[in-house]
Design an enzyme around this catalytic site. Structure first.
Site, PDB file in Angstrom:
ATOM      1  N   SER A   1       0.839  -1.198   0.000  1.00  0.00           N
ATOM      2  CA  SER A   1       0.000   0.000   0.000  1.00  0.00           C
ATOM      3  C   SER A   1       0.872   1.244   0.000  1.00  0.00           C
ATOM      4  O   SER A   1       1.947   1.262   0.605  1.00  0.00           O
ATOM      5  CB  SER A   1      -0.904   0.007   1.237  1.00  0.00           C
TER       6      SER A   1
ATOM      7  N   TYR B   1      -2.325  -0.443   9.843  1.00  0.00           N
ATOM      8  CA  TYR B   1      -2.530  -0.880   8.459  1.00  0.00           C
ATOM      9  C   TYR B   1      -1.294  -0.587   7.616  1.00  0.00           C
ATOM     10  O   TYR B   1      -0.828  -1.445   6.864  1.00  0.00           O
ATOM     11  CB  TYR B   1      -3.750  -0.180   7.859  1.00  0.00           C
TER      12      TYR B   1
END
Length: 209
Positions: free
Chosen positions: A188, A204
């Site tokens: 990500s 995350y």
């Protein structure tokens, strides 16, 4: 005067070498990105691909693309209805040229050894050459690290790290045995590649680095 000439020639030579190196790297990049013929994944790695998080977004798009290249698919997800829908959509677009299997499993709710066991049993005997670790879990809304409750924290780590690790362990043995295979871990931009700091999604971002 002669010494200055030597220095000047040396600096010019180093500059020329550096320029040539940059040009060569640029040419290589252009060739790889735009000119190199596509690799036959089936011939290079194997006839089956395992894709986690395969029912939405990036995972679904990758599944479609790999199927169009002739690879058989093992679709992994936590929602049986979405898996069936994705399988039907791929068959509708690609036809019967590829085989599709599905595995219903929620990485947030089972341990690593159970993940390895389930995946290993389902792919036994298959020529798995490609693994796409795409499954990911983020927060339902932005929050600072100290605001994340324990259950959510464990779920994010379970899906993004534990799941990817144990699926890889299940698939890797076969790849090592035949000495070929490709593993792609989808990360990500929040991990620092695109955004230098992502304080509202700390866990995350860390698990998708």
């Amino acid at each position: 005067m002669e010494f200055q000439a030597v220095i000047l020639i040396s600096v010019a030579t180093l500059g020329f070498i550096s320029l040539c190196s940059s040009i060569i790297n640029l040419v290589k990049w252009v060739y790889i990105m735009f000119l190199r013929p596509p690799k036959n994944l089936k011939r290079s790695y194997g006839s089956w691909a395992v894709i986690t998080g395969s029912t939405d977004g990036i995972g679904k798009a990758i599944a479609m693309e790999l199927a169009s290249e002739g690879l058989n698919l093992v679709l992994v997800g936590r929602d049986s209805l979405k898996l069936e829908s994705t399988s039907s959509e791929i068959r509708y677009r690609i036809g019967d040229r590829v085989s599709i299997r599905t595995i219903v499993i929620d990485f947030a709710k089972v341990g690593g050894e159970e993940i390895e066991k389930r995946i290993g049993e389902e792919i036994e005997g298959l020529d798995v050459g490609v693994l796409i670790n795409n499954a990911g879990l983020a927060y339902p809304f932005a929050r600072f690290f100290h605001e994340v409750d324990l259950n959510l924290m464990e779920s994010v780590v379970g899906v993004n790290i534990v799941g990817a690790t144990w699926v890889t362990k299940a698939v890797l043995a076969g790849m090592l045995k035949k000495k070929k295979g490709a593993i792609v871990n989808i990360g990500s931009g929040s991990s620092g590649a695109a955004v230098s700091s992502y304080p509202l999604y700390t866990i995350y971002a860390a698990t998708k680095a």
